[in-house]
Design an enzyme around this catalytic site. Structure first.
Site, short mmCIF file in Angstrom:
data_model
loop_
_atom_site.label_atom_id
_atom_site.label_comp_id
_atom_site.label_asym_id
_atom_site.label_seq_id
_atom_site.Cartn_x
_atom_site.Cartn_y
_atom_site.Cartn_z
N GLN A 23 -4.82 -1.25 9.41
CA GLN A 23 -4.84 -2.31 8.79
C GLN A 23 -5.41 -3.56 10.32
O GLN A 23 -5.22 -3.05 11.16
CB GLN A 23 -3.20 -2.45 8.77
N ASP A 26 -11.15 2.94 3.78
CA ASP A 26 -11.43 1.38 3.99
C ASP A 26 -12.37 1.77 4.06
O ASP A 26 -13.54 -0.01 3.16
CB ASP A 26 -11.09 1.03 5.10
N LYS A 81 0.84 -1.10 0.17
CA LYS A 81 -0.30 0.53 0.20
C LYS A 81 0.96 0.89 -0.01
O LYS A 81 0.77 2.43 -0.23
CB LYS A 81 -0.77 0.07 1.18
#
Ligand code: NDP
Length: 295
Positions: free
Chosen positions: A97, A120, A53
């Site tokens: 994460q 997200d 990422k």
């Protein structure tokens, strides 16, 4: 033989369009989108995801802020970091994460992220907005599935879609997006009866169950489009693992109209859509129109 939906190639094209839009944003408005990624602990898969990422964020011309915290970081410390990032004007997107270590309440941390920076799309307010059809930041993997479907089929209106899986990160949001695109949607799960029969009615099948090669050729209506979200590592018999999806690719390829491979299908779309969300979040925060080229 069905058409292969090349997610890797599509994601490359999307990343290039994003990079161009980032260059334009910086030239015209002197703004560089910034994405902060927070990793707690040493989960090996998460470390790989975070590395990828960050690399792709930089390649798109954005600023990448990486925070690697030890596994014994307290919930209080993590929440403190999220609050700092919420208030940092150089950070337009925040991703924590998952999974987090067991002593940290994931839901609490995710819902601490500012709604506007929740790239997200897991914040309860973004989930709610998605379900009532308001503009929101949409979870990345589901957004990637829809982009691939629209690229293959154009208008999705009136199509019958079956989504296998009802998780909050894939099954439910992809179902909401299909509904938004006027599909008639069935959400299947582990208690669904006669799943093969349910799937055979579908023009679109999205498989997100996490069960290796579960979807067989006789589950698929000839010509249907099949999106395989599953990523499962199975023993290849030579002491090595290999990745397979939730769809029995070789068999289903004989029946489906088009099909995503694993790897190289939905997977590469996830990070590309994270960058897309970061650009969208940046534009909305600074009051600039989101460029059409990433629609
Ligand atoms: P979850 O385990 O959270 O959810 C799986 C869902 O599938 C559940 O709703 C479950 O039903 C359903 N299910 C399980 N077994 C069956 C079955 N035999 N028949 C019908 N339904 C079943 O998984 P995720 O949604 O997180 O992920 C799904 C897959 O997608 C995984 O392989 C994961 O690795 C992959 N993935 C890929 C991503 C990518 O970037 N390409 C990103 C995220 C996930 P129930 O609710 O009844 O238990």
């Amino acid at each position: 033989m069905s058409e292969v939906i090349d997610g890797k190639k599509f994601a490359e094209g999307l990343r290039q369009r994003i990079a161009q839009a980032v260059t334009d944003l910086s030239r015209q408005h002197r703004i560089t989108p910034g994405l902060a990624v927070v990793l707690v602990g040493e989960n090996p898969a998460s470390q790989v995801y975070v590395r990828n990422k960050s690399r792709q964020t930089r390649e798109a011309g954005m600023e990448s802020f990486e925070f690697r915290l030890s596994a014994d970081t307290s919930e209080h410390e993590l929440v403190g970091l999220v609050e700092r990032l919420n208030n940092d004007p150089k950070v337009h997107g925040i991703l924590v994460q998952l999974p987090l270590p067991g002593h940290i309440a994931e839901e609490k941390v995710v819902n601490m992220i500012s709604v506007e920076k929740d790239v997200d799309g897991f914040h309860v307010e973004n989930v709610g907005k998605l379900s009532i059809g308001e503009d929101s930041l949409v979870p990345c993997t589901p957004a990637g599935c829809i982009m691939l479907l629209k690229d293959r089929l154009g208008d999705l209106s009136g199509k019958r879609a079956v989504v296998i899986g009802r998780s909050n990160i894939v099954g439910k949001p992809v179902s909401m997006l299909l509904l938004r695109h006027h599909c008639t949607v069935t959400i299947a799960h582990s208690r669904t009866r006669n799943l093969p029969e349910v799937c055979r009615e579908a023009d679109i099948v999205v498989a997100a169950a996490g069960v290796p090669e579960m979807v067989k050729d006789d589950w698929i209506k000839p010509g249907a489009v099949v999106i395989d979200v599953g990523i499962n590592r199975v023993d290849s018999g030579e002491g090595k693992g290999r990745l397979v999806g939730d769809v029995d690719y070789e068999k289903v390829a004989d029946v489906a109209g088009a099909l995503t491979p694993v790897p190289g299908g939905v997977g590469p779309m996830t990070i590309a859509c994270l960058l897309r969300n970061t650009l969208i979040a940046t534009c909305r925060q600074v009051g600039v129109t989101v460029p059409d080229c990433i629609a």
